[in-house]
Every structure is written in C-alpha cells, then in structure tokens.
Design a protein around this motif. Structure first.
Motif, short mmCIF file in Angstrom:
data_model
loop_
_atom_site.label_atom_id
_atom_site.label_comp_id
_atom_site.label_asym_id
_atom_site.label_seq_id
_atom_site.Cartn_x
_atom_site.Cartn_y
_atom_site.Cartn_z
N ASP A 5 2.01 2.27 -2.88
CA ASP A 5 1.80 2.95 -1.60
C ASP A 5 0.41 2.64 -1.05
N ASN A 9 -0.27 0.74 2.48
CA ASN A 9 -1.05 1.38 3.54
C ASN A 9 -2.27 0.54 3.91
N GLU A 12 -1.04 -2.43 5.91
CA GLU A 12 -0.69 -2.03 7.28
C GLU A 12 -1.95 -1.81 8.12
N ASN A 13 -2.96 -1.19 7.53
CA ASN A 13 -4.21 -0.95 8.23
C ASN A 13 -4.89 -2.28 8.57
N ALA A 42 -1.06 3.98 9.34
CA ALA A 42 -1.50 3.78 7.95
C ALA A 42 -2.44 4.89 7.51
N LYS A 45 -0.44 8.04 6.78
CA LYS A 45 0.28 7.91 5.52
C LYS A 45 -0.66 8.11 4.34
N GLN A 46 -1.85 7.54 4.43
CA GLN A 46 -2.83 7.71 3.36
C GLN A 46 -3.23 9.18 3.22
#
Length: 57
Positions: A5, A9, A12-13, A42, A45-46
């Motif tokens: 995960d 993330n 994605e960032n 992102a 989500k983090q």
C-alpha cells in the motif's frame, strides 16, 4: 500500513507530480489539474492507512 500500500501510494503521488510538471511545461491546465488530483488522492489514502495503523496498536 502494508508495504505494498505504501509503495502504491508513493507511486501514485510521484506520478501526480510528474503529470503536474508536464502540464505546467506544456501549458496543459487539464493535465496539471489531473496531476494535483492524483497527488491529493494518494495523500488521502496514506492518511487513511495511518489512521488504521493507529487503531491497530
């Protein structure tokens, strides 16, 4: 937070930062906004993963 995960993330960032930079360089406002959106997604989500981790402890 799982390693997978965290990696997804971060990827994605990073992809969002690249899109935003390319959008600025090419004066493409849509691509720039899409990059900012990817970064925001992102980051959310983090934050969610960190909250879940806090409750697991």
């Amino acid at each position: 937070m799982g390693v997978e995960d965290k990696f997804n993330n971060t990827a994605e960032n990073t992809g969002g930062k690249i899109k935003e930079g390319v959008g600025r360089a090419t004066d493409d406002e849509r691509l720039e906004a899409e990059g900012r959106g990817d970064q925001m997604s992102a980051n959310l989500k983090q934050a969610g993963e960190k909250i879940k981790d806090a409750f697991r402890k």
